[in-house]
Structure formats: structure tokens, C-alpha cells
Motif scaffolding. Structure first.
Motif, PDB file in Angstrom:
ATOM      1  N   ASN A   1     -13.500   0.140  -5.724  1.00  0.00           N
ATOM      2  CA  ASN A   1     -12.465   0.353  -4.712  1.00  0.00           C
ATOM      3  C   ASN A   1     -12.978   0.044  -3.310  1.00  0.00           C
ATOM      4  N   HIS A   2     -14.173   0.532  -3.012  1.00  0.00           N
ATOM      5  CA  HIS A   2     -14.719   0.310  -1.670  1.00  0.00           C
ATOM      6  C   HIS A   2     -15.051  -1.156  -1.428  1.00  0.00           C
ATOM      7  N   ASP A   3     -15.600  -1.827  -2.435  1.00  0.00           N
ATOM      8  CA  ASP A   3     -15.897  -3.255  -2.289  1.00  0.00           C
ATOM      9  C   ASP A   3     -14.617  -4.034  -1.990  1.00  0.00           C
ATOM     10  N   PHE A   4     -13.551  -3.688  -2.691  1.00  0.00           N
ATOM     11  CA  PHE A   4     -12.259  -4.335  -2.478  1.00  0.00           C
ATOM     12  C   PHE A   4     -11.713  -4.017  -1.081  1.00  0.00           C
ATOM     13  N   TYR A   5     -11.876  -2.778  -0.670  1.00  0.00           N
ATOM     14  CA  TYR A   5     -11.386  -2.318   0.635  1.00  0.00           C
ATOM     15  C   TYR A   5     -11.998  -3.118   1.779  1.00  0.00           C
ATOM     16  N   TRP A   6     -13.326  -3.310   1.743  1.00  0.00           N
ATOM     17  CA  TRP A   6     -13.968  -4.068   2.832  1.00  0.00           C
ATOM     18  C   TRP A   6     -13.411  -5.476   2.927  1.00  0.00           C
ATOM     19  N   LYS A   7     -13.111  -6.069   1.780  1.00  0.00           N
ATOM     20  CA  LYS A   7     -12.631  -7.452   1.762  1.00  0.00           C
ATOM     21  C   LYS A   7     -11.175  -7.577   2.196  1.00  0.00           C
ATOM     22  N   CYS A   8     -10.479  -6.453   2.323  1.00  0.00           N
ATOM     23  CA  CYS A   8      -9.077  -6.474   2.752  1.00  0.00           C
ATOM     24  C   CYS A   8      -8.930  -6.513   4.268  1.00  0.00           C
ATOM     25  N   MET A   9     -10.052  -6.500   4.987  1.00  0.00           N
ATOM     26  CA  MET A   9     -10.000  -6.494   6.455  1.00  0.00           C
ATOM     27  C   MET A   9     -10.858  -7.622   7.011  1.00  0.00           C
ATOM     28  N   LYS A  10     -10.531  -8.046   8.218  1.00  0.00           N
ATOM     29  CA  LYS A  10     -11.344  -9.021   8.931  1.00  0.00           C
ATOM     30  C   LYS A  10     -11.048  -8.896  10.420  1.00  0.00           C
ATOM     31  N   PRO A  11     -11.970  -9.318  11.274  1.00  0.00           N
ATOM     32  CA  PRO A  11     -11.719  -9.276  12.720  1.00  0.00           C
ATOM     33  C   PRO A  11     -10.475 -10.083  13.076  1.00  0.00           C
TER      34      PRO A  11
ATOM     35  N   SER B   1      -8.130  12.805  -0.880  1.00  0.00           N
ATOM     36  CA  SER B   1      -8.526  11.419  -0.644  1.00  0.00           C
ATOM     37  C   SER B   1      -7.889  10.538  -1.706  1.00  0.00           C
ATOM     38  N   GLY B   2      -7.492   9.353  -1.313  1.00  0.00           N
ATOM     39  CA  GLY B   2      -6.850   8.449  -2.259  1.00  0.00           C
ATOM     40  C   GLY B   2      -6.717   7.064  -1.676  1.00  0.00           C
ATOM     41  N   TRP B   3      -5.950   6.235  -2.357  1.00  0.00           N
ATOM     42  CA  TRP B   3      -5.832   4.826  -1.985  1.00  0.00           C
ATOM     43  C   TRP B   3      -4.370   4.386  -2.043  1.00  0.00           C
ATOM     44  N   ALA B   4      -4.028   3.423  -1.187  1.00  0.00           N
ATOM     45  CA  ALA B   4      -2.741   2.735  -1.259  1.00  0.00           C
ATOM     46  C   ALA B   4      -3.027   1.287  -1.641  1.00  0.00           C
ATOM     47  N   TRP B   5      -2.241   0.746  -2.549  1.00  0.00           N
ATOM     48  CA  TRP B   5      -2.495  -0.585  -3.085  1.00  0.00           C
ATOM     49  C   TRP B   5      -1.234  -1.445  -3.060  1.00  0.00           C
ATOM     50  N   LEU B   6      -1.416  -2.730  -2.817  1.00  0.00           N
ATOM     51  CA  LEU B   6      -0.388  -3.727  -3.103  1.00  0.00           C
ATOM     52  C   LEU B   6      -0.853  -4.414  -4.381  1.00  0.00           C
ATOM     53  N   SER B   7      -0.102  -4.240  -5.455  1.00  0.00           N
ATOM     54  CA  SER B   7      -0.539  -4.721  -6.768  1.00  0.00           C
ATOM     55  C   SER B   7       0.503  -5.630  -7.406  1.00  0.00           C
ATOM     56  N   TRP B   8       0.012  -6.484  -8.288  1.00  0.00           N
ATOM     57  CA  TRP B   8       0.877  -7.331  -9.099  1.00  0.00           C
ATOM     58  C   TRP B   8       0.958  -6.712 -10.490  1.00  0.00           C
ATOM     59  N   ASP B   9       2.161  -6.375 -10.927  1.00  0.00           N
ATOM     60  CA  ASP B   9       2.306  -5.684 -12.216  1.00  0.00           C
ATOM     61  C   ASP B   9       2.596  -6.637 -13.371  1.00  0.00           C
ATOM     62  N   GLY B  10       2.505  -7.923 -13.105  1.00  0.00           N
ATOM     63  CA  GLY B  10       2.772  -8.932 -14.132  1.00  0.00           C
ATOM     64  C   GLY B  10       4.057  -9.684 -13.895  1.00  0.00           C
ATOM     65  N   SER B  11       4.945  -9.078 -13.097  1.00  0.00           N
ATOM     66  CA  SER B  11       6.218  -9.737 -12.809  1.00  0.00           C
ATOM     67  C   SER B  11       6.621  -9.630 -11.342  1.00  0.00           C
ATOM     68  N   LYS B  12       6.068  -8.647 -10.643  1.00  0.00           N
ATOM     69  CA  LYS B  12       6.433  -8.459  -9.240  1.00  0.00           C
ATOM     70  C   LYS B  12       5.342  -7.675  -8.516  1.00  0.00           C
TER      71      LYS B  12
END
Length: 205
Positions: A127-137, A175-186
Motif C-alpha cells: 500500500n505504501h509503495d503504491f501511495y508514494w507513486k500516486c504523487m509527484k511534484p 487508519s485506512g486507505w481510499a482507492w480508485l480501482s478497476w473492478d473489471g468493468s468500471k
């Protein structure tokens, strides 16, 4: 690649920063499913582990996200908090049939087996590895291209997606996470608690 708006990411970072401070201020222990504790090796011996789950460096400088997310926050959150999950997970898989698996595979296997201690650490490392990659300057703002078209199709508008995403991030208990996910159709917005990850439900963040 579209990046999460920094104001949204910063709000999520603020929620976990106090948890990170608590984690790094205590002795390093890995909880197991039954609540007993497994002492960790000292950091000086960490290099002897196979380290299949790796702590990748941040994809930007520690000051790159200021003033939204400060240098000290990133130092603690990445170098201590995230690193702890990586170290614990690697220790827990050493000598098992999972020690050569990648992180996502370990997450799935531990979840299926009900190994809550391993799942918590491996999933939080992922989760944390993914989180860092979701941001950029300079990132954030409205997306463009195919992702923008899909968001408009599945949520009606970017503003509606942003509203749902912010609600998910701000209403996770503890503590938790919010995600934008692809469920296979949307595209869908998911909210997980603790180490939860949509991949265990067959979705792709």
C-alpha cells in the motif's frame, strides 16, 4: 500518468502521521494473528534477509511535495513507518514457501490463508509503495486522456469522483486507505481499513 491531487494526499498523510510516530517510537515487534509477539532482528542484521519485499526509495526528493507534505513527514513515514512493514514482512516469510514470492503474491496468499500478521505487514508494504507513486511534484488537478474519459463515464464527472474519493479518505475509521480501482468493468472508489487492499477482491488499484 495522472496523479492524486496533493491536497487529498496530504489530508490522508496527516491521518497516518500520528500513527507513524507511535510505531517508530515503540520497540519493533511483529504481531501474529493470535496476538503474541515476534521480536525483530536489529536493523544492523536486516541485510542478511532475502529482502524479497523491498523498500524502494521515494520517487522524488523529500522536499518535493512541500508545503503540502513536509520533509520530516516523509522521512518518518517512508524511512521508519513504511520500512518497518517491509522489515517485518521479510522476516516473517524467511524460510517459508513465500520467501521468493513478490509482494502482491504474498498479500494474496496470506489473506487467503488467514495469516493476519503477515497480511498486515505485506499489504501495508504494498500500500505504501503504491501511495508514494500516486504523487509527484506539481501533480494533481483534473486528469486528461483515457483516465479522464473513464472517470466521466463511471462517475458522471471528475467533481463527483473527487467528492466520493475525499469522503472515502476522510471517513475511514482509525487508519485506512481510499482507492480508485478497476473492478473489471468500471472504475470504483473503495475504502479499506488498516492494511486492506482492493486486490484481495479481484480489483486493480
Amino acid at each position: 500518468r495522472w496523479k492524486v491531487p496533493l491536497e487529498v494526499a496530504a489530508a490522508m498523510a496527516a491521518k497516518v502521521f500520528s500513527l507513524a510516530l507511535l510505531v517508530v517510537s515503540t520497540q519493533a515487534y511483529a504481531p501474529t494473528f493470535m496476538g503474541t509477539r515476534l521480536p525483530l532482528r536489529k536493523a544492523s542484521n536486516a541485510a542478511s534477509l532475502s529482502m524479497k519485499i523491498e523498500l524502494a526509495p521515494l520517487p522524488y526528493d523529500y522536499t518535493a511535495l512541500e508545503p503540502k507534505i513536509g520533509k520530516r513527514t516523509l522521512e518518518i513515514h517512508h524511512d521508519k513507518h513504511h520500512a518497518k512493514y517491509v522489515n517485518v514482512a521479510n522476516q516473517m516469510i524467511e524460510g517459508t514457501d513465500m520467501e521468493k514470492d513478490d509482494c502482491a503474491t504474498i498479500v494474496m496468499k496470506s489473506h487467503k490463508a488467514g495469516n493476519q500478521g503477515l497480511f498486515n505487514n505485506a499489504a501495508q508494504a504494498w500500500n505504501h509503495d503504491f501511495y508514494w507513486k500516486c504523487m509527484k511534484p506539481g501533480g494533481g488537478g483534473k486528469p486528461t486522456g483515457a483516465i479522464a474519459e473513464q472517470i466521466n463515464k463511471d462517475f458522471g464527472s471528475y467533481d463527483e469522483f473527487k467528492k466520493q474519493f475525499e469522503v472515502a479518505g476522510n471517513t475511514a475509521f482509525g487508519s485506512g486507505w481510499a482507492w480508485l480501482s478497476w473492478d473489471g468493468s468500471k472504475l470504483v472508489v473503495d475504502k479499506t481499513i488498516g492494511a486492506g487492499n482492493p486486490i484481495t477482491d479481484g480489483k486493480k488499484p
